[in-house]
Design a protein around this motif. Structure first.
Motif, PDB file in Angstrom:
ATOM      1  N   PRO A  65     -49.104   4.364   2.254  1.00 54.08           N
ATOM      2  CA  PRO A  65     -49.001   3.577   3.491  1.00 54.08           C
ATOM      3  C   PRO A  65     -50.221   3.706   4.420  1.00 54.08           C
ATOM      4  N   THR A  66     -51.134   4.626   4.111  1.00 64.37           N
ATOM      5  CA  THR A  66     -52.283   4.820   4.983  1.00 64.37           C
ATOM      6  C   THR A  66     -53.145   3.566   5.077  1.00 64.37           C
ATOM      7  N   ALA A  67     -53.336   2.883   3.938  1.00 60.36           N
ATOM      8  CA  ALA A  67     -54.156   1.665   3.940  1.00 60.36           C
ATOM      9  C   ALA A  67     -53.544   0.604   4.858  1.00 60.36           C
ATOM     10  N   HIS A  68     -52.233   0.452   4.825  1.00 59.49           N
ATOM     11  CA  HIS A  68     -51.560  -0.550   5.662  1.00 59.49           C
ATOM     12  C   HIS A  68     -51.753  -0.228   7.142  1.00 59.49           C
ATOM     13  N   LYS A  69     -51.650   1.038   7.512  1.00 61.94           N
ATOM     14  CA  LYS A  69     -51.820   1.434   8.913  1.00 61.94           C
ATOM     15  C   LYS A  69     -53.264   1.236   9.367  1.00 61.94           C
ATOM     16  N   LEU A  70     -54.211   1.543   8.494  1.00 61.79           N
ATOM     17  CA  LEU A  70     -55.618   1.328   8.843  1.00 61.79           C
ATOM     18  C   LEU A  70     -55.927  -0.155   8.994  1.00 61.79           C
ATOM     19  N   GLN A  71     -55.340  -0.987   8.144  1.00 62.42           N
ATOM     20  CA  GLN A  71     -55.557  -2.424   8.246  1.00 62.42           C
ATOM     21  C   GLN A  71     -55.056  -2.936   9.599  1.00 62.42           C
TER      22      GLN A  71
ATOM     23  N   GLU B 233     -48.341  -7.964   7.588  1.00 63.46           N
ATOM     24  CA  GLU B 233     -46.957  -7.514   7.699  1.00 63.46           C
ATOM     25  C   GLU B 233     -46.161  -7.706   6.412  1.00 63.46           C
ATOM     26  N   ASP B 234     -46.457  -8.769   5.650  1.00 66.13           N
ATOM     27  CA  ASP B 234     -45.674  -8.983   4.438  1.00 66.13           C
ATOM     28  C   ASP B 234     -46.158  -8.118   3.280  1.00 66.13           C
ATOM     29  N   ARG B 235     -47.311  -7.452   3.474  1.00 75.26           N
ATOM     30  CA  ARG B 235     -47.886  -6.559   2.471  1.00 75.26           C
ATOM     31  C   ARG B 235     -48.141  -7.259   1.144  1.00 75.26           C
ATOM     32  N   GLY B 236     -48.157  -8.575   1.166  1.00 76.91           N
ATOM     33  CA  GLY B 236     -48.496  -9.309  -0.041  1.00 76.91           C
ATOM     34  C   GLY B 236     -49.970  -9.193  -0.338  1.00 76.91           C
ATOM     35  N   CYS B 237     -50.326  -9.442  -1.590  1.00 77.19           N
ATOM     36  CA  CYS B 237     -51.711  -9.267  -2.010  1.00 77.19           C
ATOM     37  C   CYS B 237     -52.667 -10.136  -1.209  1.00 77.19           C
ATOM     38  N   THR B 238     -52.298 -11.405  -0.972  1.00 74.77           N
ATOM     39  CA  THR B 238     -53.216 -12.317  -0.297  1.00 74.77           C
ATOM     40  C   THR B 238     -53.277 -12.100   1.212  1.00 74.77           C
ATOM     41  N   SER B 239     -52.519 -11.136   1.732  1.00 79.19           N
ATOM     42  CA  SER B 239     -52.663 -10.759   3.144  1.00 79.19           C
ATOM     43  C   SER B 239     -53.278  -9.366   3.261  1.00 79.19           C
ATOM     44  N   ARG B 240     -53.692  -8.813   2.128  1.00 83.30           N
ATOM     45  CA  ARG B 240     -54.279  -7.475   2.133  1.00 83.30           C
ATOM     46  C   ARG B 240     -55.785  -7.566   2.379  1.00 83.30           C
ATOM     47  N   LEU B 241     -56.265  -6.724   3.248  1.00 79.13           N
ATOM     48  CA  LEU B 241     -57.681  -6.692   3.592  1.00 79.13           C
ATOM     49  C   LEU B 241     -58.509  -6.242   2.396  1.00 79.13           C
ATOM     50  N   ASP B 242     -59.624  -6.938   2.159  1.00 72.66           N
ATOM     51  CA  ASP B 242     -60.566  -6.572   1.103  1.00 72.66           C
ATOM     52  C   ASP B 242     -61.658  -5.711   1.735  1.00 72.66           C
TER      53      ASP B 242
ATOM     54  N   PRO C 277     -59.293 -16.720  11.480  1.00 74.81           N
ATOM     55  CA  PRO C 277     -60.251 -15.616  11.489  1.00 74.81           C
ATOM     56  C   PRO C 277     -60.141 -14.638  10.340  1.00 74.81           C
ATOM     57  N   PHE C 278     -58.983 -14.552   9.691  1.00 76.02           N
ATOM     58  CA  PHE C 278     -58.818 -13.547   8.639  1.00 76.02           C
ATOM     59  C   PHE C 278     -58.914 -14.126   7.231  1.00 76.02           C
ATOM     60  N   HIS C 279     -59.108 -15.413   7.140  1.00 73.29           N
ATOM     61  CA  HIS C 279     -59.113 -16.079   5.839  1.00 73.29           C
ATOM     62  C   HIS C 279     -60.163 -15.494   4.895  1.00 73.29           C
ATOM     63  N   LEU C 280     -61.316 -15.158   5.424  1.00 77.65           N
ATOM     64  CA  LEU C 280     -62.429 -14.712   4.590  1.00 77.65           C
ATOM     65  C   LEU C 280     -62.438 -13.206   4.349  1.00 77.65           C
ATOM     66  N   LEU C 281     -61.455 -12.489   4.888  1.00 78.72           N
ATOM     67  CA  LEU C 281     -61.462 -11.033   4.780  1.00 78.72           C
ATOM     68  C   LEU C 281     -60.396 -10.481   3.847  1.00 78.72           C
ATOM     69  N   VAL C 282     -59.452 -11.319   3.435  1.00 76.31           N
ATOM     70  CA  VAL C 282     -58.370 -10.844   2.580  1.00 76.31           C
ATOM     71  C   VAL C 282     -58.634 -11.257   1.134  1.00 76.31           C
ATOM     72  N   TYR C 283     -57.851 -10.711   0.243  1.00 74.41           N
ATOM     73  CA  TYR C 283     -58.007 -11.040  -1.175  1.00 74.41           C
ATOM     74  C   TYR C 283     -57.559 -12.468  -1.450  1.00 74.41           C
ATOM     75  N   SER C 284     -58.299 -13.144  -2.307  1.00 77.43           N
ATOM     76  CA  SER C 284     -57.901 -14.475  -2.748  1.00 77.43           C
ATOM     77  C   SER C 284     -56.872 -14.329  -3.870  1.00 77.43           C
ATOM     78  N   LYS C 285     -56.196 -15.429  -4.194  1.00 76.04           N
ATOM     79  CA  LYS C 285     -55.205 -15.392  -5.271  1.00 76.04           C
ATOM     80  C   LYS C 285     -55.838 -15.001  -6.597  1.00 76.04           C
ATOM     81  N   SER C 286     -57.049 -15.468  -6.819  1.00 77.19           N
ATOM     82  CA  SER C 286     -57.709 -15.193  -8.096  1.00 77.19           C
ATOM     83  C   SER C 286     -58.099 -13.722  -8.244  1.00 77.19           C
TER      84      SER C 286
END
Length: 477
Positions: free
Chosen positions: A144-150, A158-167, A31-40
């Motif tokens: 940290p506000t963006a992480h809490k809102l996400q 949880e890993d706060r990596g780019c590809t798990s960050r909400l776009d 479900p979240f694949h299309l909502l986070v940042y891609s590697k590119s």
């Protein structure tokens, strides 16, 4: 664990269940694949983070500056065009965001009902507007506000990596798609059945400069964004009156007075939503009808009625029934009626929960005469109060990092969500008594003349656009 993430696992499980119902035979995608940042896109994201301080800013116009009125038909046409351009991936993204908004909406609806702030027990909430408001703040937030809102929006990171960050732009674009799929409901005559308009007012203290990329990004969620400046601190009551008069003058909607202004705030964020649904085949009864607020109190209200085949389900075990009134091919009004008015709270607890869409499987066609109040409902609440109930009182507080909204150290005051919800008969139809067809099945009666629940549901996005409890059609939520 952060309170925003306590229910995250439950959210994921609910999303999987919703996805199975909404997607049908489509191939399931995480479900979240299309909502986070891609590697590119991660490299570009890191570059934009480094240049955040250099983003162009502007000073909002004074609140007294002349402003053109909102053209709601033009806004509807924009949404229809947006829906027509959607590809398969866009629709999957819209479904994912729709399910996330439903989950958060159920949670906040329960809190709103428990808060005691709803006059006369009435409750009116738009899950999509609520989700869009929080996603707007996410767009303007840094960690940290963006992480809490996400986490609050229901997307693991949880890993706060780019590809798990909400776009944030993908989320707001999906909300635009959800709105477009709803209003793109017309009859064979080509007439618009539904109108949905979203307007955001960004009110700042004089001297506060807003970042252009942030305000421009909001246009995906709210096609009309009105940044305006006024003195928020000297006289908060006067500031609230000015904001209310400004929004009513621009929109033409009678939303009621704002809930107020926080004295030490430098930014007020107001989301206003107007929905109008024309019920095909329904006509206005010639005389006012009684609506029983309780066993001894009634009010006279206009009623709409129609006879035809409606999807219906009666739950004998839990003593309530559900009737589906179509707006179009994929959008409908769901009417939930307790068999006994005193059971409203219990039925509400059963009805507005995360397996809500499972009811669709229980509905079956039946010849019916359905009578429902003609509604003009108004609801307003401060999202900050709901965040406090969710044990997140400081999420948008003084220490929130909102560096993408403004370079200044802004202080967010009230975050008001207001809804104007209308149900009407078809234009041009005269009050009539539909005749029983010879030899046809006898139509059963469903008359909502006592407190009931309702929801506006759109199948293609799986989104619940509105949830409401009507205890008195003449009261304000």
């Amino acid at each position: 664990m952060d309170p925003a993430g306590v229910t995250l696992r439950a959210a994921v499980l609910c999303l999987v269940a919703w996805a199975g119902l909404a997607a049908g035979d489509r191939v399931y995608i995480h479900p979240f694949h299309l909502l986070v940042y891609s590697k590119s896109s991660c490299e570009q994201l890191e570059k934009s983070n480094a240049e955040t301080l250099k983003e162009p800013t502007f000073a909002p116009a004074p609140i007294q500056a002349k402003t053109a009125p909102v053209d709601e038909e033009a806004l509807r046409q924009q949404l229809v065009l947006a829906a027509e351009r959607l590809g398969a991936e866009d629709k999957l993204r819209a479904t994912t965001v729709g399910m996330l908004a439903n989950f958060l909406g159920f949670r906040m609806y329960k809190m709103l009902g428990e808060s005691g702030s709803a006059a006369g027990g009435a409750v009116l909430l738009s899950p999509t507007a609520l989700f869009g408001t929080l996603a707007s703040f996410y767009l303007g937030a840094l960690d940290p506000t963006a992480h809490k809102l996400q986490a609050l929006l229901g997307v693991p990171g949880e890993d706060r990596g780019c590809t798990s960050r909400l776009d944030g732009h993908k989320v707001l674009s999906a909300l635009q798609a959800i709105q477009g799929l709803l209003v793109a409901q017309g009859g064979a005559d080509g007439q618009a059945r539904l109108l949905l308009s979203t307007v955001v007012g960004l009110f700042t203290d004089p001297g506060v400069r807003l970042k252009q990329p942030f305000v421009q990004g909001l246009a995906l969620f709210a096609p009309v964004v009105l940044p305006r400046s006024l003195d928020l601190s000297t006289d908060p009551e006067l500031a609230a009156e000015k904001m209310g008069r400004f929004m009513q003058a621009v929109t033409g909607w009678k939303m009621g007075s704002p809930t107020g202004v926080t004295a030490d705030s430098t930014l007020q964020f107001n989301t206003h939503v107007h929905f109008r649904g024309k019920m095909k085949g329904f006509s206005l009864l010639p005389e006012l009808q009684e609506f029983w607020v309780d066993n001894s109190t009634s009010v006279s209200v206009p009623m709409l009625s129609a006879t035809g085949n409606f999807q219906h389900w009666s739950d004998a075990q839990n003593n309530f029934s559900v009737t589906r009134v179509p707006f179009g091919e994929s959008a409908c009004l769901l009417l939930v009626q307790p068999h006994c008015s005193s059971d409203l709270d219990r039925v509400e607890a059963l009805a507005f929960q995360h397996d809500f869409s499972g009811w669709m499987k229980n509905l079956s066609p039946r010849a019916m005469r359905v009578t429902v109040p003609q509604l003009v409902l108004r609801g307003s609440y401060d999202l900050q109060d709901l965040l406090a109930q969710a044990k997140l009182p400081t999420l948008l507080g003084a220490k929130a990092n909102l560096g993408r909204i403004s370079a200044a150290d802004i202080r967010v005051g009230k975050v008001e969500n207001s809804v104007l919800f209308e149900l009407q008969a078809d234009d041009g139809e005269q009050p009539t008594e539909p005749a029983q067809q010879p030899g046809g099945p006898e139509a059963s009666e469903v008359t909502l003349s006592s407190p009931f629940l309702f929801a506006v549901y759109e199948r293609d996005s799986a989104a619940l656009h509105f949830l409401g409890r009507v205890t008195n059609p003449l009261s304000v939520a």
